[in-house]
Design a protein around this motif. Structure first.
Motif, PDB file in Angstrom:
ATOM      1  N   ARG A 464       0.803  -1.231   0.000  1.00 54.28           N
ATOM      2  CA  ARG A 464       0.000   0.000   0.000  1.00 54.28           C
ATOM      3  C   ARG A 464       0.831   1.274   0.000  1.00 54.28           C
ATOM      4  N   LEU A 465       2.078   1.181   0.417  1.00 54.34           N
ATOM      5  CA  LEU A 465       2.887   2.392   0.512  1.00 54.34           C
ATOM      6  C   LEU A 465       3.208   2.933  -0.877  1.00 54.34           C
ATOM      7  N   PRO A 466       3.103   4.247  -1.065  1.00 50.83           N
ATOM      8  CA  PRO A 466       3.431   4.823  -2.375  1.00 50.83           C
ATOM      9  C   PRO A 466       4.930   4.801  -2.610  1.00 50.83           C
ATOM     10  N   ALA A 467       5.314   4.790  -3.854  1.00 52.98           N
ATOM     11  CA  ALA A 467       6.732   4.880  -4.200  1.00 52.98           C
ATOM     12  C   ALA A 467       7.188   6.314  -3.935  1.00 52.98           C
ATOM     13  N   PRO A 468       8.106   6.522  -2.972  1.00 51.65           N
ATOM     14  CA  PRO A 468       8.450   7.898  -2.596  1.00 51.65           C
ATOM     15  C   PRO A 468       9.490   8.554  -3.481  1.00 51.65           C
ATOM     16  N   GLY A 469      10.052   7.800  -4.429  1.00 50.13           N
ATOM     17  CA  GLY A 469      11.139   8.380  -5.216  1.00 50.13           C
ATOM     18  C   GLY A 469      12.363   8.562  -4.338  1.00 50.13           C
ATOM     19  N   ARG A 470      12.990   9.717  -4.425  1.00 50.69           N
ATOM     20  CA  ARG A 470      14.115   9.996  -3.538  1.00 50.69           C
ATOM     21  C   ARG A 470      13.555  10.369  -2.166  1.00 50.69           C
ATOM     22  N   LEU A 471      13.972   9.643  -1.138  1.00 46.47           N
ATOM     23  CA  LEU A 471      13.423   9.809   0.205  1.00 46.47           C
ATOM     24  C   LEU A 471      14.492  10.363   1.139  1.00 46.47           C
ATOM     25  N   LEU A 472      14.238  11.550   1.692  1.00 48.65           N
ATOM     26  CA  LEU A 472      15.123  12.167   2.672  1.00 48.65           C
ATOM     27  C   LEU A 472      14.479  12.035   4.053  1.00 48.65           C
ATOM     28  N   VAL A 473      15.244  11.562   5.018  1.00 52.63           N
ATOM     29  CA  VAL A 473      14.703  11.304   6.354  1.00 52.63           C
ATOM     30  C   VAL A 473      15.576  11.980   7.401  1.00 52.63           C
ATOM     31  N   ASP A 474      14.935  12.749   8.265  1.00 51.80           N
ATOM     32  CA  ASP A 474      15.603  13.317   9.436  1.00 51.80           C
ATOM     33  C   ASP A 474      15.808  12.186  10.446  1.00 51.80           C
ATOM     34  N   PRO A 475      17.039  11.881  10.850  1.00 57.14           N
ATOM     35  CA  PRO A 475      17.265  10.766  11.781  1.00 57.14           C
ATOM     36  C   PRO A 475      16.478  10.887  13.077  1.00 57.14           C
ATOM     37  N   ASP A 476      16.167  12.116  13.500  1.00 58.90           N
ATOM     38  CA  ASP A 476      15.456  12.310  14.764  1.00 58.90           C
ATOM     39  C   ASP A 476      14.002  11.846  14.701  1.00 58.90           C
ATOM     40  N   THR A 713      10.647  13.234  -1.394  1.00 52.51           N
ATOM     41  CA  THR A 713       9.774  13.001  -0.248  1.00 52.51           C
ATOM     42  C   THR A 713      10.621  13.204   1.002  1.00 52.51           C
ATOM     43  N   TYR A 714      10.179  14.090   1.884  1.00 54.95           N
ATOM     44  CA  TYR A 714      10.933  14.380   3.101  1.00 54.95           C
ATOM     45  C   TYR A 714      10.096  14.009   4.317  1.00 54.95           C
ATOM     46  N   ILE A 715      10.708  13.286   5.272  1.00 58.12           N
ATOM     47  CA  ILE A 715      10.054  12.934   6.532  1.00 58.12           C
ATOM     48  C   ILE A 715      10.948  13.435   7.660  1.00 58.12           C
ATOM     49  N   GLY A 716      10.419  14.322   8.483  1.00 56.65           N
ATOM     50  CA  GLY A 716      11.216  14.880   9.579  1.00 56.65           C
ATOM     51  C   GLY A 716      10.350  15.518  10.639  1.00 56.65           C
ATOM     52  N   LEU A 717      10.989  16.021  11.677  1.00 50.99           N
ATOM     53  CA  LEU A 717      10.238  16.658  12.761  1.00 50.99           C
ATOM     54  C   LEU A 717       9.694  18.012  12.333  1.00 50.99           C
ATOM     55  N   GLU A 718      10.455  18.763  11.534  1.00 51.02           N
ATOM     56  CA  GLU A 718      10.032  20.084  11.093  1.00 51.02           C
ATOM     57  C   GLU A 718      10.316  20.250   9.604  1.00 51.02           C
ATOM     58  N   ILE A 729       6.176  16.693   1.764  1.00 53.65           N
ATOM     59  CA  ILE A 729       6.822  16.938   3.059  1.00 53.65           C
ATOM     60  C   ILE A 729       5.932  16.413   4.177  1.00 53.65           C
ATOM     61  N   ILE A 730       6.477  15.504   4.980  1.00 51.67           N
ATOM     62  CA  ILE A 730       5.772  14.926   6.115  1.00 51.67           C
ATOM     63  C   ILE A 730       6.492  15.352   7.391  1.00 51.67           C
ATOM     64  N   THR A 731       5.790  16.071   8.275  1.00 47.84           N
ATOM     65  CA  THR A 731       6.347  16.483   9.563  1.00 47.84           C
ATOM     66  C   THR A 731       5.376  16.084  10.658  1.00 47.84           C
ATOM     67  N   LEU A 732       5.649  16.506  11.897  1.00 49.59           N
ATOM     68  CA  LEU A 732       4.765  16.151  13.009  1.00 49.59           C
ATOM     69  C   LEU A 732       3.341  16.626  12.766  1.00 49.59           C
ATOM     70  N   GLU A 733       3.199  17.755  12.060  1.00 48.90           N
ATOM     71  CA  GLU A 733       1.872  18.322  11.867  1.00 48.90           C
ATOM     72  C   GLU A 733       0.997  17.456  10.972  1.00 48.90           C
ATOM     73  N   ASN A 734       1.576  16.694  10.051  1.00 46.52           N
ATOM     74  CA  ASN A 734       0.773  15.841   9.160  1.00 46.52           C
ATOM     75  C   ASN A 734       1.310  14.414   9.125  1.00 46.52           C
ATOM     76  N   LEU A 735       1.906  13.978  10.230  1.00 48.49           N
ATOM     77  CA  LEU A 735       2.494  12.642  10.287  1.00 48.49           C
ATOM     78  C   LEU A 735       1.465  11.553  10.000  1.00 48.49           C
ATOM     79  N   ARG A 736       0.186  11.845  10.289  1.00 48.90           N
ATOM     80  CA  ARG A 736      -0.873  10.864  10.034  1.00 48.90           C
ATOM     81  C   ARG A 736      -0.963  10.495   8.553  1.00 48.90           C
TER      82      ARG A 736
END
Length: 741
Positions: A464-476, A713-718, A729-736
């Motif tokens: 079910r997960l979409p293909a994110p392409g290049r994925l950048l992740v904040d280690p925190d 695709t970026y996943i991080g705290l901010e 961009i996925i952050t705490l505000e739209n982590l859902r």
């Protein structure tokens, strides 16, 4: 600062009441500042001063936002700044005055016995209180509240500020960036669609905000699907107001809508006192019930789960008036009163399971895959042989594509922890955050079957997960728990879902709580319990232990008609134990859901930083206290094998007792609950990142440089600055949004 004075003195600009309500929602939920299409001008000086004032409370304008504000007129910038400052100060808890009982806190905090003796001596010197105190001392029991100087501020807020040093800025101070948003209407619509279409239940604050947005957006674009029933109730309330068609497919949808119209609990966990409804509204609700039941009479069985609520609703709807025109709707209330039989699906399933009839239970549950998944553990435990367990696994594999993503993930997390829970304490947390534990007497799930099911669920989530392409992740962000329900996260700033882990950098940890009573004298007590690695008590800090293990308490405040604050300061290097558990105990008065306002948070400071007891720039987290118990447990701090402290988020409430809750009295129940969360392993962002890591995905743990030119695709705290505008961009505000549908 000159701009601050100008903002405070600036006359109220023309701004609709609706915008004053909606605009703060956008800022709180997205950290984006809606920018109206205003007249061009030279607002650069005002914008830079606005940025400087924001930095004093731990916020900052992004480079893009500063540039765009600079292109507006000074008057427009002043209006935006005035409104925004009020919003961000409330976000961090700086909208109230945080006084401390001991004016020099954390300096010159006396030992508890010394402080009490001082209060007694001062009371004996007071002719009004001397007689009462002598009488109590003669009996050998002294009520601290009878001492004139105990529990009440002995100085003003301004006097406290006068003796405190200025805060020395540190590179470790929090800095939350506000980004440039689009036109207000575009931002409102985007937030409405995101909340209404959320795949996971929203928290109490978000659900209330959805109701506000739904009224504003009733005539605009609507989400393609509203999968969460509580969200649908808020949207239906708005649609009813504008005469739009209602989104109903169960009788419970109508009940939730009625609760929304009465400002009640749409989750149906608490009884709602239904208001008197107008005839058009009564007709609309009855018509909705008619369409549901006429289309599928079997849905009458859903009434059983909420019989009492339907009976109370019937008193407001007067169904007898609609008997001739809406006969199917009338049957709903006949079932609720027991005048008509409607055998429930759940009842038939329970009969099969009570008889250990796994094939019969499976045959029924295949018609409701979500309930099949929720009954999975039970089916495996009562299966008579491997053939029946194989049938259960086969059914899960067949029907997994028809189950919501959050349920699949919840079952996956359950199975991961299932082997370690057997024979231990079993932890329960309800939707409101009430926690309790009982011995786990369930037999184990066979390891082979458990591993087979985990493989099936992992494959389904990966599909079910979409293909994110290049994925950048904040280690925190890797150790942040997946937000399978918004109710597992309190409203506030810097708050993570229950079970999340975050590193704490700094030498001094300072907890704070604030409350303001609504009507009755209310006494909240901030405390901190220190536990060894085996969860035995080492020490505590509270109003009965003002100094201990390198920590200091700011002093007991016993009433809060104008608001009150308490603080605990801890030198982490001097803490002996493995765990630090801050808690807020209700000693007397109104509960967390009854006071006018209450919140908790913590600050992190370097060893040399001075400053006031409350400094917004050093606040790392501030969360609302809104729960059903009398003891709040926001989070626990744990020292790792590497010596670093990490926070694990709890968002839990203990029942406690009606009055007199103290850290000394609840240390056993606190330790039990803390152990249940600490030793449970949650699914985290790291789990989904691992599933997304495939041949077609370039995953990079990213520290912010260099900034890529292409969409990512970026996943991080901010939200970082400078990413391509087409980036996801996925952050705490739209982590859902990470949770697949």
């Amino acid at each position: 600062m000159r701009l601050l004075v100008r903002l405070c003195d600036h006359p109220q600009m023309t701004h609709s009441i609706e915008s004053l309500v909606i605009e703060p929602l956008i800022i709180r939920h997205t950290h984006r500042l809606p920018l109206p299409e205003g007249p061009a001008g030279r607002g650069g000086v005002a914008a830079r001063q606005f940025d400087a004032v924001l930095m004093s409370v731990g916020f900052k304008l992004s480079a893009e936002l500063l540039e765009r504000l600079s292109g507006l007129s000074e008057k427009a910038v002043l209006g935006i700044a005035r409104r925004t400052l009020g919003t961000v100060r409330e976000m961090v808890g700086d909208h109230v005055r945080h006084n401390s009982y001991f004016i020099d806190f954390p300096a010159k905090v006396p030992a508890t016995e010394e402080f009490w003796a001082r209060c007694v001596a001062e009371a004996l010197r007071d002719s009004k209180s001397r007689g009462n105190v002598l009488s109590q001392l003669a009996r050998g029991v002294l009520n601290l509240l009878s001492l004139p100087t105990y529990g009440r501020y002995q100085h003003t807020y301004e006097e406290m500020l006068a003796v405190q040093d200025e805060l020395i800025a540190s590179a470790g101070d929090r800095l939350t960036v506000l980004h440039a948003g689009g036109p207000p209407e575009d931002e409102v619509t985007a937030l409405y669609l995101a909340l209404a279409g959320s795949k996971t239940p929203l928290g109490e604050e978000h659900l209330s905000d959805l109701g506000t947005l739904a009224e504003h957006c009733a005539h605009g674009p609507q989400p393609e699907e509203i999968p969460v029933r509580e969200n649908r109730a808020q949207v239906n309330a708005a649609r009813l107001g504008v005469g739009a068609d209602l989104l109903l497919d169960t009788v419970t949808d109508v009940l939730r809508l009625a609760c929304a119209l009465s400002d009640g609990d749409v989750t149906l966990q608490e009884p709602t006192r239904f208001r008197k409804l107008s005839r058009p509204v009564r007709r609309a609700l009855m018509t909705g019930l008619e369409s549901v039941v006429a289309g599928s009479p079997a849905k009458l069985s859903d009434v059983h789960a909420h019989r009492e609520a339907f009976k109370r609703l019937g008193e407001r709807l007067h169904p007898h008036e609609f008997r001739a025109r809406l006969p199917h709707a009338v049957e709903v209330f006949a079932v609720a009163r027991g005048e008509k039989q409607a055998r429930s699906f759940d009842g038939r399933v329970q009969e099969r399971l009570a008889e250990f009839d796994v094939p019969g239970g499976l045959a029924l549950l295949k018609a409701s895959p979500g309930k099949l998944f929720r009954a999975l553990d039970h089916l495996l435990r009562i299966a008579a042989d491997q053939e029946q367990r194989d049938a259960v696994v086969a059914a899960v594999e067949e029907f997994a594509p028809r189950v919501s993503g959050r349920v699949v993930l919840a079952v996956r997390e359950h199975l991961h922890n299932r082997d370690r829970e057997t024979g231990e304490q079993r932890m329960f947390v309800n939707r409101q955050g009430r926690a309790w534990a009982t011995p786990d007497h369930r037999p184990a799930v066979p390891a082979e079957d458990r591993e087979r099911l985990i493989a099936v669920l992992d494959a389904e989530i990966r599909r079910r997960l979409p293909a994110p392409g290049r994925l950048l992740v904040d280690p925190d962000v890797l150790d942040v728990a997946l937000p399978l329900s918004g109710r597992a996260t309190a409203a506030g700033l810097g708050v993570l879902p229950r079970g999340s882990v975050s590193v704490v950098d700094g030498e001094l940890l300072r907890f704070f709580t604030y409350w303001k009573q609504a009507q009755y004298r209310t006494d909240y007590d901030l405390s901190a319990l220190m536990l060894h690695d085996d969860y035995r008590t080492d020490a505590w800090l509270s109003y009965t232990e003002l100094t201990n293990v390198g920590g200091k308490h700011s002093g007991d405040i016993t009433e809060a008609p104008d608001g009150a604050s308490e603080f605990i300061n801890l030198n982490l290097a001097r803490v002996r134990g493995t765990f630090i558990v801050p808690q807020v105990n209700i000693y007397a008065g109104e509960g967390f859901e009854q006071v006018e306002e209450s919140f908790f948070g913590f600050m992190v400071r370097d060893g040399e930083q001075k400053g006031r007891p409350f400094e917004p720039r050093t606040v790392r987290m501030k969360s609302e206290l809104r729960g059903p118990g009398r003891v709040a447990l926001p989070l626990v701090f744990r020292r790792g094998d590497d010596g670093r402290w990490r926070a694990k988020w709890l968002h839990l409430y203990l029942r406690g007792i009606s009055s007199g809750n103290r850290v000394e009295e609840n240390q056993v129940s606190t330790a039990t609950v803390v152990r249940g969360i600490v030793e449970r392993e949650q699914l985290t962002v790291s789990y989904l990142v691992d599933l997304m890591s495939g041949d077609a995905t370039d995953v990079e743990l990213w520290d912010g440089a260099p900034v890529p030119d292409e969409p990512v695709t970026y996943i991080g705290l901010e939200r970082p600055e400078g990413l391509h505008p087409d980036s996801r961009i996925i952050t705490l505000e739209n982590l859902r949004d990470l949770i697949p549908g």
